[in-house]
Design a protein around this motif. Structure first.
Motif: not given
Length: 247
Positions: A129-140, A154-159, A199-200
Motif C-alpha cells: 500500500l502507498q498512502y498518497d494523501t491522509v487527512f484527519l478531521t476531528l469532530y464533536y 505525511q505520505p508513507f508506504d506499507q509492505g 474521520r480519516i
C-alpha cells in the motif's frame, strides 16, 4: 574349270544375318500393361532454385493458434490481477491513544490541543500500500457532527502485513461555537468525559508488481471518550485502543 553345283561357304567365316534381331519387349503383366510402366522414365527436376511452396492455409491456421494462445495467457494474467484487486482488503486503522490539553470552553469559544497516535495495518498478503494523501478531521459528536480541527499527514508506504504507527496533532485556538454546542460540552464535562469523532480520508494506491490501482478509503473512529473533568483542562482517552471502521 567346271564349278561344283552346290558350293559350301568357306570354313571360318560366319554367315552374315540379313536382318537385325527385333528389340526384346518386356513381358506383359496380368492387366495387359508392361511392368513398371509408370517408373520407366521418372521426372527429374533440373531447376536447383525451385522449392515446394508451403500451404498458405496451414500458415494462417498456425498463426491464429499462436495468437489465440497469447490472448488466453494475457486474459488469464488480467483475471488473476483483478481477482487480487477485488479481494484486496481495506487497511485497518486503530486509534491507540488520544490526549487533550488546554481544553477550555467559555463565551462560545473553544480552545484545545489533541495529540493522538494512529496505527495503520495492511491486511493484504500480496499487495503493498502507498498512502498518497491522509487527512484527519476531528469532530464533536453531539448534538451533531461539528468539525473542530483538521490536519494532513505525511505520505508513507506499507509492505504486505506491515503495521505503521503515525502521530498527529490537531489544535483549536478560540474558534467560535454556538450556544447549543457550548452547553452540550459543559454538560459532558460535568460527567467527567467528552466524546469526539475522528474521520480519516485517505487516497491509497494498491500495488502488485507493476500493477497499480488507486482507491479512496474513508475510516471513522466514532465515540472516542476522553476523561476531561470540569476542574481540569486536560485528559486521556478512556479504555484500550479502538478500531476504526473503513469503507
Amino acid at each position: 574349270m567346271q564349278q561344283e553345283p552346290n558350293p559350301r561357304p568357306a570354313t571360318g567365316y560366319p554367315y552374315p544375318h540379313p536382318y537385325p534381331d527385333p528389340p526384346q519387349q518386356p513381358a506383359a503383366s496380368a492387366n495387359g500393361y508392361p511392368p513398371n510402366a509408370g517408373t520407366a522414365y521418372p521426372y527429374q527436376n533440373h531447376n536447383p532454385y525451385y522449392a515446394p511452396q508451403p500451404n498458405p492455409r496451414a500458415i494462417l491456421l498456425r498463426r491464429l493458434f499462436i495468437a489465440f494462445l497469447v490472448f488466453i495467457l494475457i486474459l488469464g494474467l488480467i483475471l488473476f490481477i483483478l481477482m487480487l484487486v477485488f479481494r484486496s482488503q481495506y487497511p485497518d486503522v486503530y486509534i491507540n491513544s488520544l490526549s487533550v490539553s488546554n481544553f477550555n470552553v467559555s463565551n462560545n469559544h473553544l480552545s484545545g490541543k489533541w495529540d493522538l497516535q494512529l496505527q495503520f495495518r495492511n491486511p493484504n498478503s500480496k499487495m503493498s500500500l502507498q498512502y498518497d494523501t491522509v487527512f484527519l478531521t476531528l469532530y464533536y459528536h453531539r448534538p451533531s457532527r461539528i468539525s473542530l480541527s483538521d490536519t494532513r499527514l505525511q505520505p508513507f508506504d506499507q509492505g504486505t502485513k506491515d503495521q505503521t504507527p503515525v502521530n498527529a496533532t490537531l489544535s483549536v485556538a478560540g474558534t467560535y461555537v454556538d450556544g447549543r454546542m457550548t452547553n452540550s460540552i459543559l454538560e459532558d464535562r460535568s460527567g467527567g468525559r467528552v466524546e469526539f469523532d475522528l474521520r480519516i480520508d485517505s487516497t491509497v494506491t494498491f500495488r502488485y508488481g507493476a500493477f497499480r490501482r488507486r482507491r479512496y478509503v474513508r475510516s471513522y473512529c466514532d465515540d472516542v471518550a476522553v476523561g476531561i473533568p470540569a476542574s481540569r483542562g486536560s485528559g486521556e482517552m478512556i479504555g484500550p485502543s479502538k478500531r476504526c471502521k473503513s469503507y
